[in-house]
Design a protein around this motif. Structure first.
Motif, mmCIF file in Angstrom:
data_model
loop_
_atom_site.group_PDB
_atom_site.id
_atom_site.type_symbol
_atom_site.label_atom_id
_atom_site.label_comp_id
_atom_site.label_asym_id
_atom_site.label_seq_id
_atom_site.Cartn_x
_atom_site.Cartn_y
_atom_site.Cartn_z
ATOM 1 N N ALA A 64 -3.829 90.382 -20.684
ATOM 2 C CA ALA A 64 -2.393 90.589 -20.459
ATOM 3 C C ALA A 64 -1.539 89.404 -20.898
ATOM 4 C CB ALA A 64 -2.131 90.935 -18.995
ATOM 5 N N PRO A 65 -1.924 88.160 -20.625
ATOM 6 C CA PRO A 65 -1.079 87.046 -21.085
ATOM 7 C C PRO A 65 -0.931 87.006 -22.607
ATOM 8 C CG PRO A 65 -2.583 86.286 -19.387
ATOM 9 C CD PRO A 65 -3.008 87.688 -19.755
ATOM 10 N N ASP A 105 11.595 99.357 -20.016
ATOM 11 C CA ASP A 105 10.954 98.094 -19.634
ATOM 12 C C ASP A 105 10.618 97.301 -20.893
ATOM 13 O OD1 ASP A 105 9.570 95.971 -18.553
ATOM 14 O OD2 ASP A 105 8.117 97.196 -17.463
ATOM 15 N N ALA A 133 1.464 89.817 -23.515
ATOM 16 C CA ALA A 133 2.826 89.474 -23.107
ATOM 17 C C ALA A 133 3.434 88.421 -24.037
ATOM 18 C CB ALA A 133 2.826 88.978 -21.668
ATOM 19 N N ASP A 138 9.862 94.373 -21.451
ATOM 20 C CA ASP A 138 8.782 93.398 -21.331
ATOM 21 C C ASP A 138 7.445 94.040 -20.972
ATOM 22 O OD1 ASP A 138 10.461 91.204 -21.891
ATOM 23 O OD2 ASP A 138 11.178 91.215 -19.813
ATOM 24 N N GLY A 139 7.435 95.359 -20.826
ATOM 25 C CA GLY A 139 6.201 96.059 -20.478
ATOM 26 C C GLY A 139 5.196 96.022 -21.620
ATOM 27 N N VAL A 140 3.938 96.177 -21.256
ATOM 28 C CA VAL A 140 2.842 96.174 -22.225
ATOM 29 C C VAL A 140 2.121 97.512 -22.124
ATOM 30 C CG1 VAL A 140 0.594 95.140 -22.773
ATOM 31 C CG2 VAL A 140 2.531 93.671 -22.165
ATOM 32 N N MET A 179 5.158 88.453 -13.701
ATOM 33 C CA MET A 179 3.898 89.150 -13.917
ATOM 34 C C MET A 179 4.110 90.268 -14.944
ATOM 35 S SD MET A 179 1.353 90.729 -11.125
ATOM 36 C CE MET A 179 0.882 92.399 -11.376
ATOM 37 N N THR A 180 3.184 90.416 -15.840
ATOM 38 C CA THR A 180 3.247 91.426 -16.888
ATOM 39 C C THR A 180 2.977 92.809 -16.303
ATOM 40 O OG1 THR A 180 2.436 89.813 -18.480
ATOM 41 C CG2 THR A 180 2.292 92.118 -19.108
ATOM 42 N N ARG A 181 3.860 93.742 -16.620
ATOM 43 C CA ARG A 181 3.661 95.126 -16.201
ATOM 44 C C ARG A 181 2.907 95.850 -17.313
ATOM 45 N NH1 ARG A 181 8.173 93.198 -15.015
ATOM 46 N NH2 ARG A 181 9.256 94.049 -16.820
ATOM 47 N N ILE A 182 1.743 96.386 -16.954
ATOM 48 C CA ILE A 182 0.879 97.057 -17.928
ATOM 49 C C ILE A 182 0.909 98.552 -17.660
ATOM 50 C CG2 ILE A 182 -1.462 97.256 -18.841
ATOM 51 C CD1 ILE A 182 -1.933 94.392 -17.838
#
Length: 160
Positions: A131-132, A105, A135, A107-109, A1-4
Motif C-alpha cells: 500500500a505505501p 476518493d 500510495a 487518494d484511494g488505491v 492511512m491509504t484507503r484500498i
C-alpha cells in the motif's frame, strides 16, 4: 492511512470452464466445490472483506446484474457495483473503475483482482504491505511463478 478498494473483475464469457460454465453463468459464478461451497466470485469478495480494505467494488456485465446481487446477498456482503453495457476486456474495465474512484476518493488505491481464481495463503498481507508504494504513485503487480512460458499473457521484465 491509504484507503484500498478491491476491484473484483467478474466479466468473462464462460468459456474457460465449459461445459459447466456458459455465457449466462460463467466460471466466476460457479461453486468451487460442492453445492454448499461459495462461488469463485463469493470467495474473491470474502477474501478482500477484511480489515485494511474498503467496501469491495465489482465490475461485471449488465447481463449478470441479478447474479452479482444475489450472490452478494447469499454471503451477506455489500459492494459498489459497476456494470458494463458490453464487454471490452480488462483494461477498459479497470480504467472505468479508476475514473469513478478518483471522483469520490482521489487518494484511494484500487487493487484489481480476478473473480475466478482460487488463492491459497495470506495474499492480503502481501497486498497490504504494498500500500505505501501504491500510495506513492507506483504501479504494483504481483503474481505466481509460472510453470511454463505462455505468450498469450505477455511478459514483464525488470528494466531497472
Amino acid at each position: 492511512m491509504t484507503r484500498i478498494y478491491p476491484l473484483i473483475i467478474c466479466g468473462g464469457n464462460g468459456t474457460r470452464l465449459w461445459p459447466i460454465s456458459r455465457s449466462q453463468s460463467p466460471k466466476q459464478f460457479q461453486r468451487v466445490g460442492d453445492a454448499t461451497s461459495p462461488t469463485f466470485f463469493q470467495m474473491a469478495i470474502q477474501r478482500h472483506s477484511v480489515p485494511g480494505y474498503e467496501m469491495p467494488w465489482v465490475i461485471s456485465s449488465i447481463r449478470h446484474r441479478a447474479t452479482v446481487t444475489a450472490q452478494l446477498a447469499e454471503i451477506g456482503r455489500d459492494a459498489r457495483i459497476l456494470l458494463e453495457p458490453m464487454g471490452r476486456n480488462t483494461g477498459p474495465a479497470v480504467l472505468a473503475a479508476a475514473l469513478t474512484l478518483i471522483q469520490s476518493d482521489p487518494d484511494g488505491v484500487l487493487v484489481v483482482v480476478p473473480a475466478d481464481h482460487v488463492i491459497e495463503g495470506d495474499i492480503n498481507a502481501t497486498i497490504l504491505s504494498m500500500a505505501p508504494a501504491a500510495a506513492a504513485g507506483h504501479i504494483v503487480t504481483f503474481g505466481i511463478k509460472p510453470r511454463y512460458a505462455e505468450t498469450g499473457f505477455g511478459y514483464i521484465t525488470d528494466a531497472g
